[in-house]
Design an enzyme around this catalytic site. Structure first.
Site, mmCIF file in Angstrom:
data_model
loop_
_atom_site.group_PDB
_atom_site.id
_atom_site.type_symbol
_atom_site.label_atom_id
_atom_site.label_comp_id
_atom_site.label_asym_id
_atom_site.label_seq_id
_atom_site.Cartn_x
_atom_site.Cartn_y
_atom_site.Cartn_z
ATOM 1 N N CYS A 1 1.586 -1.612 0.081
ATOM 2 C CA CYS A 1 -0.083 0.131 -0.062
ATOM 3 C C CYS A 1 0.818 0.971 0.026
ATOM 4 C CB CYS A 1 -0.430 0.079 1.209
ATOM 5 S SG CYS A 1 -1.568 -1.562 0.995
ATOM 6 N N GLY A 27 -0.367 -0.254 -4.873
ATOM 7 C CA GLY A 27 -1.136 -0.643 -4.570
ATOM 8 C C GLY A 27 -2.968 -0.101 -6.055
ATOM 9 N N ASN A 102 -0.065 1.477 5.771
ATOM 10 C CA ASN A 102 0.896 1.216 5.088
ATOM 11 C C ASN A 102 1.820 -0.305 5.726
ATOM 12 O OD1 ASN A 102 2.605 -0.026 2.897
ATOM 13 N ND2 ASN A 102 4.601 1.075 3.201
ATOM 14 N N GLY A 103 1.524 -2.202 5.196
ATOM 15 C CA GLY A 103 2.302 -2.461 6.211
ATOM 16 C C GLY A 103 1.224 -3.874 6.544
ATOM 17 N N CYS A 239 12.617 -2.962 4.586
ATOM 18 C CA CYS A 239 12.101 -3.679 3.486
ATOM 19 C C CYS A 239 13.063 -4.347 2.267
ATOM 20 C CB CYS A 239 10.491 -4.240 3.407
ATOM 21 S SG CYS A 239 10.250 -5.608 1.819
ATOM 22 N N TYR A 245 12.280 -4.468 -5.469
ATOM 23 C CA TYR A 245 10.595 -5.188 -6.419
ATOM 24 C C TYR A 245 9.585 -3.701 -6.477
ATOM 25 C CZ TYR A 245 6.492 -6.851 -8.088
ATOM 26 O OH TYR A 245 4.995 -7.293 -7.869
ATOM 27 N N SER A 286 10.592 -3.698 -13.275
ATOM 28 C CA SER A 286 11.184 -3.575 -11.872
ATOM 29 C C SER A 286 12.609 -4.362 -12.189
ATOM 30 C CB SER A 286 11.014 -3.765 -11.075
ATOM 31 O OG SER A 286 10.505 -5.200 -11.013
ATOM 32 N N ASP A 348 16.147 -10.980 -14.095
ATOM 33 C CA ASP A 348 14.815 -10.980 -12.906
ATOM 34 C C ASP A 348 14.678 -10.352 -11.432
ATOM 35 O OD1 ASP A 348 12.005 -10.101 -13.837
ATOM 36 O OD2 ASP A 348 11.697 -12.242 -13.914
ATOM 37 N N ASP A 349 14.133 -9.657 -10.980
ATOM 38 C CA ASP A 349 14.509 -9.012 -9.391
ATOM 39 C C ASP A 349 13.953 -10.113 -8.580
ATOM 40 O OD1 ASP A 349 11.201 -9.250 -9.066
ATOM 41 O OD2 ASP A 349 11.855 -7.383 -10.234
ATOM 42 N N CYS A 385 6.531 -13.822 3.378
ATOM 43 C CA CYS A 385 6.531 -12.452 4.395
ATOM 44 C C CYS A 385 5.000 -11.755 5.272
ATOM 45 C CB CYS A 385 6.070 -11.109 3.082
ATOM 46 S SG CYS A 385 5.744 -9.251 3.588
ATOM 47 N N CYS A 434 15.877 -6.188 6.110
ATOM 48 C CA CYS A 434 14.745 -7.468 6.283
ATOM 49 C C CYS A 434 15.358 -8.326 5.809
ATOM 50 C CB CYS A 434 13.185 -6.665 6.854
ATOM 51 S SG CYS A 434 12.268 -8.300 6.701
ATOM 52 N N CYS A 437 12.067 -12.873 4.001
ATOM 53 C CA CYS A 437 11.777 -13.846 2.488
ATOM 54 C C CYS A 437 12.813 -14.846 2.455
ATOM 55 C CB CYS A 437 10.251 -13.530 1.599
ATOM 56 S SG CYS A 437 11.636 -11.836 1.509
HETATM 57 FE FE1 SF4 Z 1 10.175 -7.457 2.499
HETATM 58 FE FE2 SF4 Z 1 10.648 -10.405 2.866
HETATM 59 FE FE3 SF4 Z 1 11.124 -8.590 5.259
HETATM 60 FE FE4 SF4 Z 1 9.174 -9.171 3.860
HETATM 61 S S1 SF4 Z 1 10.192 -11.217 4.500
HETATM 62 S S2 SF4 Z 1 9.081 -7.496 4.601
HETATM 63 S S3 SF4 Z 1 9.153 -8.671 1.668
HETATM 64 S S4 SF4 Z 1 11.696 -8.216 2.677
#
Ligand code: SF4
Length: 456
Positions: A1, A27, A102-103, A239, A245, A286, A348-349, A385, A434, A437
């Site tokens: 978002c 979004g 957002n989140g 993130c 991306y 991207s 690719d990303d 995620c 972060c 994922c």
């Molecule tokens: Fe971003 Fe991946 Fe962390 Fe989710 S888990 S906030 S997509 S880095």
């Protein structure tokens, strides 16, 4: 978002419209704007679809006032439906307020049960509404300025958030203590703007002032901007998918331009995984910056081997597998004269389920590419995620099920390599991001879902 806010500038609704339009990539499922005018009247318009579909001159002119907040929705927690389109608007005897988020809140299931047991009535299934109920509850029990209720409420929620809260005379901009989601403040004339991404400032001619820090609440009102920390525990775990991306290449996130980050990740990807090839092709949009970086570092020509059709609508109906295959062909085409007879490095990303990668590799081969070497500008995605990015469940993630060579086989590539987590940090000159994922190391505690709570 994406969230966007305006304080102290005439015709705030129109500015918010342009701001949200610049954040449209965050979004496409819904958009909304709430304004407040001098006599403290809140007005709201929201709807499903793109910003240009929800708003026109007719309805924008009814949103009066020099304060506004807006939101573009990307559905993860809570699902679709107009009731989940933000901003939310709350009536309260201590003063109305609007909220945009957002989140994703990871302890939302437990907090919702707690609040419902205390008598809160929810308007939506969105987890974003929880903060509003916590603020209302805290305000009800204590005769004190609202900022304290906001601080208490923010300390009860866990997860990723950039919140804008608008009262009759101020906007509060808050960011989670891990710094998972971006939020920046800009100056426009005598007023201020707040945005998920800085690309929206350029559209309006606003000047970047600073980012909202992790664990910080910035209050914007007629006295200017003031800062407070709601938490002493602060991390800088933005993130990484924002850089890889999600964000627009012309945005700067925590001082690092997104295009520059992606380009550097492409350069590092070449260093870690060179390929014997003739041309470098990026998957639009991207991955183009990373492909440029890979091409520059390798000395291979960067070519426009894939073209994206920008006019595929969001509502394009794809009922069968066969039609879905055609849908991808309509979205992306290989440029036969460029790829024919060539060994292609395809940048690719990320790879999520692997189905899109397989279609693109096949498309390039059908157009005459002799070899396709896939290079991914992020590590294998092995974990879901929980912070608001729809990266699918673990079972759907191809890299959670297969080693690199198994993925290579499934996507029909001649070779496949991913960027390392270390290079992901180095690309932005960062100590931390972060990367849950990719690594499974989540920065927050993880909580139960509603179903799990109900089972207990
Ligand atoms: Fe971003 Fe991946 Fe962390 Fe989710 S888990 S906030 S997509 S880095």
């Amino acid at each position: 978002c994406g969230v966007f806010g305006v304080f102290g500038v005439k015709d705030a609704a129109s500015l918010t419209y342009y701001g949200l339009h610049a954040l449209q990539h965050r979004g496409q499922e819904g958009a909304g704007i709430v304004t407040v005018d001098r006599d403290a009247t809140f007005r709201r318009i929201k709807g499903g679809g793109l910003v240009t579909e929800v708003f026109g001159e007719g309805n924008l002119s009814t949103l009066k006032g020099d304060m506004a907040i807006g939101h573009v929705r990307y559905t993860t927690a809570g699902g679709g439906g107009i009731e989940n389109v933000q901003p939310f608007l709350f009536r309260h005897n201590t003063g109305d307020f609007a909220l945009a988020h957002n989140g994703n809140i990871v302890n939302s299931a437990l907090l919702r049960i707690y609040l419902e047991n205390k008598g809160s009535l929810f308007q939506s299934t969105s987890d974003s509404e929880i903060l509003a109920h916590l603020i209302k509850k805290e305000t009800k029990y204590h005769d004190r300025p609202r900022i304290y209720s906001i601080i208490d409420a923010l300390n009860m929620i866990e997860g990723a958030f950039a919140f804008l809260i608008m009262t009759a005379n101020r906007i509060y901009a808050c960011r989670d203590k891990y710094g998972l989601r971006p939020l920046s403040i800009g100056r426009l004339g005598d007023g201020y703007v707040v945005s998920s991404e800085t690309c929206a400032f350029d559209v309006l001619g606003a000047e970047f002032v600073r980012d909202v820090e992790p664990g910080e609440i910035v209050t914007i009102d007629s006295e200017g901007i003031r800062s407070r920390d709601f938490s002493q525990y602060k991390r800088c775990e933005m993130c990484s998918m924002e850089y890889i991306y999600f964000a627009r290449p012309d945005s700067d996130i925590e001082g690092c331009n997104v295009h520059a980050y992606r380009k550097e990740s492409g350069r590092l990807l070449f260093g870690e995984a060179p390929a014997e090839a003739d041309i470098v092709v990026g998957v639009p949009d991207s991955s183009l910056s990373a492909a440029m970086g890979y091409a520059e570092a390798s000395g291979l020509p960067y070519e426009m081997g894939l073209i994206k059709n920008k006019y595929i609508g969001r509502t394009f109906i794809q009922p069968s597998q066969e039609l879905r295959e055609k849908g991808v062909r309509m979205k992306l085409s290989a440029v036969r004269t460029i790829v024919k007879g060539k060994r292609v490095v395809l940048v690719d990303d990320s790879i999520v389920r692997g189905t899109t990668s397989r279609r693109i590799v096949t498309m390039l081969k059908e157009a005459g590419a002799t070899e396709v070497h896939v290079r991914i500008a992020s590590p294998p995605m092995t974990h879901p995620c929980f912070y608001g990015v729809d990266t699918s469940t673990r079972d759907e993630l191809i890299s959670a099920r297969k080693e690199v060579d198994g993925v290579r086989e499934e996507i029909c590539a001649d070779s496949l390599a991913f960027l390392s987590p270390g290079a992901l940090l180095r690309a932005g000159n960062r100590k931390d991001l972060c990367m849950a994922c990719f690594t499974g190391h989540y920065p927050t505690a993880l909580y139960q879902s509603v179903d799990e709570v109900n089972k207990d």
